[in-house]
Design a protein around this motif. Structure first.
Motif, mmCIF file in Angstrom:
data_model
loop_
_atom_site.group_PDB
_atom_site.id
_atom_site.type_symbol
_atom_site.label_atom_id
_atom_site.label_comp_id
_atom_site.label_asym_id
_atom_site.label_seq_id
_atom_site.Cartn_x
_atom_site.Cartn_y
_atom_site.Cartn_z
ATOM 1 N N LEU A 43 24.550 14.181 -47.004
ATOM 2 C CA LEU A 43 23.407 14.186 -46.240
ATOM 3 C C LEU A 43 22.107 14.971 -47.088
ATOM 4 O O LEU A 43 21.035 14.396 -47.318
ATOM 5 C CB LEU A 43 23.436 14.602 -44.690
ATOM 6 C CG LEU A 43 24.070 13.724 -43.946
ATOM 7 C CD1 LEU A 43 24.046 14.340 -42.319
ATOM 8 C CD2 LEU A 43 23.336 12.171 -43.887
ATOM 9 N N ALA A 44 22.702 16.076 -47.551
ATOM 10 C CA ALA A 44 21.734 16.820 -48.316
ATOM 11 C C ALA A 44 21.382 16.047 -49.516
ATOM 12 O O ALA A 44 20.141 15.999 -50.033
ATOM 13 C CB ALA A 44 22.390 18.227 -48.653
ATOM 14 N N ARG A 76 32.166 18.523 -30.178
ATOM 15 C CA ARG A 76 32.400 17.147 -30.398
ATOM 16 C C ARG A 76 31.148 16.313 -29.763
ATOM 17 O O ARG A 76 30.887 15.383 -30.402
ATOM 18 C CB ARG A 76 33.710 16.731 -29.397
ATOM 19 C CG ARG A 76 33.890 15.217 -29.506
ATOM 20 C CD ARG A 76 35.248 14.868 -28.959
ATOM 21 N NE ARG A 76 34.749 15.260 -27.424
ATOM 22 C CZ ARG A 76 36.022 15.187 -26.560
ATOM 23 N NH1 ARG A 76 37.035 14.727 -26.621
ATOM 24 N NH2 ARG A 76 35.594 15.427 -25.108
ATOM 25 N N ASP A 77 30.408 16.812 -28.783
ATOM 26 C CA ASP A 77 29.403 16.132 -28.391
ATOM 27 C C ASP A 77 28.024 16.167 -29.603
ATOM 28 O O ASP A 77 27.603 15.414 -29.827
ATOM 29 C CB ASP A 77 28.790 16.767 -27.317
ATOM 30 C CG ASP A 77 29.706 16.767 -25.729
ATOM 31 O OD1 ASP A 77 30.274 15.892 -26.076
ATOM 32 O OD2 ASP A 77 29.414 17.436 -24.837
ATOM 33 N N SER A 78 27.804 17.349 -30.156
ATOM 34 C CA SER A 78 27.136 17.391 -31.310
ATOM 35 C C SER A 78 27.470 16.314 -32.461
ATOM 36 O O SER A 78 26.537 15.849 -33.086
ATOM 37 C CB SER A 78 27.076 18.873 -31.930
ATOM 38 O OG SER A 78 26.544 19.728 -30.724
ATOM 39 N N ALA A 104 35.793 17.334 -43.105
ATOM 40 C CA ALA A 104 35.225 16.306 -42.784
ATOM 41 C C ALA A 104 33.396 16.431 -42.629
ATOM 42 O O ALA A 104 32.593 15.944 -43.093
ATOM 43 C CB ALA A 104 35.456 15.294 -41.637
ATOM 44 N N LEU A 105 33.427 17.407 -41.943
ATOM 45 C CA LEU A 105 31.969 18.117 -41.575
ATOM 46 C C LEU A 105 31.275 18.711 -42.791
ATOM 47 O O LEU A 105 29.975 18.290 -42.772
ATOM 48 C CB LEU A 105 32.002 19.166 -40.517
ATOM 49 C CG LEU A 105 32.309 18.801 -39.013
ATOM 50 C CD1 LEU A 105 32.454 20.216 -38.343
ATOM 51 C CD2 LEU A 105 31.818 17.678 -38.513
ATOM 52 N N MET A 106 31.965 19.262 -43.539
ATOM 53 C CA MET A 106 31.097 19.685 -44.859
ATOM 54 C C MET A 106 30.974 18.379 -45.803
ATOM 55 O O MET A 106 29.850 18.434 -46.417
ATOM 56 C CB MET A 106 32.274 20.566 -45.667
ATOM 57 C CG MET A 106 32.492 21.629 -45.108
ATOM 58 S SD MET A 106 33.585 22.815 -46.124
ATOM 59 C CE MET A 106 33.623 24.214 -44.999
ATOM 60 N N SER A 166 19.811 19.272 -41.449
ATOM 61 C CA SER A 166 19.964 20.651 -40.775
ATOM 62 C C SER A 166 20.705 20.848 -39.726
ATOM 63 O O SER A 166 21.514 21.624 -39.660
ATOM 64 C CB SER A 166 18.660 21.150 -40.471
ATOM 65 O OG SER A 166 18.346 22.418 -39.648
ATOM 66 N N LYS A 167 20.883 19.563 -38.730
ATOM 67 C CA LYS A 167 21.959 19.691 -37.696
ATOM 68 C C LYS A 167 23.288 19.567 -38.256
ATOM 69 O O LYS A 167 24.268 20.320 -37.430
ATOM 70 C CB LYS A 167 21.559 18.546 -36.809
ATOM 71 C CG LYS A 167 20.045 18.448 -35.991
ATOM 72 C CD LYS A 167 20.039 17.192 -35.396
ATOM 73 C CE LYS A 167 18.651 17.305 -34.430
ATOM 74 N NZ LYS A 167 18.583 15.926 -33.480
ATOM 75 N N ALA A 168 23.518 18.833 -39.174
ATOM 76 C CA ALA A 168 24.917 18.641 -39.983
ATOM 77 C C ALA A 168 25.265 20.054 -40.316
ATOM 78 O O ALA A 168 26.375 20.429 -40.212
ATOM 79 C CB ALA A 168 24.734 17.693 -40.840
#
Length: 302
Positions: free
Chosen positions: A229-230, A282-284, A221-223, A193-195
């Motif tokens: 993860l899903a 970036r912190d997240s 990359a984020l996708m 969920s966070k991702a």
């Protein structure tokens, strides 16, 4: 060999093309006929040369293929493509029967090999799709090149079967009344969920910051992280620990790519608010990366 393919050809020099791509600018182009040469060899595999800058000199015609020879050559070309794809994929010999009988799970490293095979399969299929993109018989040729003999048989049966007015997946009257959705299989893991939330933030921030090559790298990359993860964590059904560990390890690589791209965007940001928002993003990403590391430790029993 063919000279009937058309491709986009840039109207600028190579240096200008590279600079415009790096700046996220549209490159002017035109459509031109290209000469396409393709062959296979044991030492080099599949070799392709494609260019619009060529000089063609025609000699006197020495020989000409008859229809049978041409069909034989086409078949030989398809077999060469199939052999090349088989070598490219390098399928892992299944140890399934032994593993199922013993109830043994595969470890992280065995799963990583299977995931690498999946990557090779995806790359091979992409190459096949590009080759037969405009072919009217693309589906059959793609199945043959990939070695999907079961699909070839299904296509042959489908072409021989009489047409039916009713689609095979159509529900009969009243069948949908018993349709139930298992909400557990869609249950979202907190880390995923966070991702997912970070993906949405990344898209919003890169849209606000204009076009930049690092933006596509960041979002891609984020996708990847959110999607993998899903598959590894969402839902209530149990996965093999080795599979989850292998997927989490891959996510760490994409997180590193995302961090690098995000830092690059921060470096070129010309607005203070936008720069601070990227720093928060970036912190997240760092936080999610740390949670992935911790989850791997838990699964390993460390």
């Amino acid at each position: 060999m063919t000279a009937s393919r058309k491709n986009k050809v840039p109207l600028v020099s190579d240096d200008e093309f590279t600079a415009m791509c790096a700046a996220g600018q549209d490159v002017p182009f035109c459509w031109k006929n290209t000469l396409y040469l393709e062959w296979f060899s044991e030492s080099n595999g599949r070799v392709v040369i494609e260019t619009c800058d060529f000089e063609l000199e025609l000699s006197e015609r020495v020989w000409e293929m008859d229809e049978d020879a041409e069909e034989a050559q086409k078949l030989a070309n398809m077999h060469a493509m199939r052999d090349f794809m088989n070598a490219l994929v390098r399928r892992i010999e299944p140890a399934g029967d032994r593993r199922i009988d013993s109830g043994e799970e595969e470890d992280e490293f065995q799963w990583e090999e299977r995931l690498k095979e999946s990557d090779r399969l995806a790359d091979a299929y992409q190459e096949v799709l590009e080759k037969y993109l405009d072919d009217p018989d693309a589906e059959r040729k793609e199945a043959f090149a990939m070695g999907w003999d079961g699909l070839l048989e299904a296509l042959a049966e489908e072409s021989e079967a009489p047409e039916s007015a009713e689609t095979p997946w159509q529900l009969n009257d009243g069948e949908d009344e018993d349709w139930e959705v298992d909400e557990a299989q869609f249950r979202q893991h907190p880390l995923q969920s966070k991702a997912h939330e970070v993906v949405l933030r990344g898209i919003d921030l890169t849209r606000a910051g204009g076009e930049h090559p690092a933006a596509a790298a960041l979002n891609g990359a984020l996708m990847q992280v959110a999607g993998k993860l899903a598959g590894a964590l969402n839902g209530d059904y149990e996965r093999e620990t080795g599979y989850v560990l292998a997927m989490l390890k891959r996510c760490l690589g994409w997180q590193n790519d995302a961090l690098s791209a995000c830092s690059e965007l921060i470096g070129v940001a010309d607005d203070g608010d936008h720069s601070r928002a990227l720093e928060a993003l970036r912190d997240s990403i760092f936080e999610i990366r740390e949670e992935i590391v911790n989850l791997r430790k838990v699964l390993k029993g460390n």
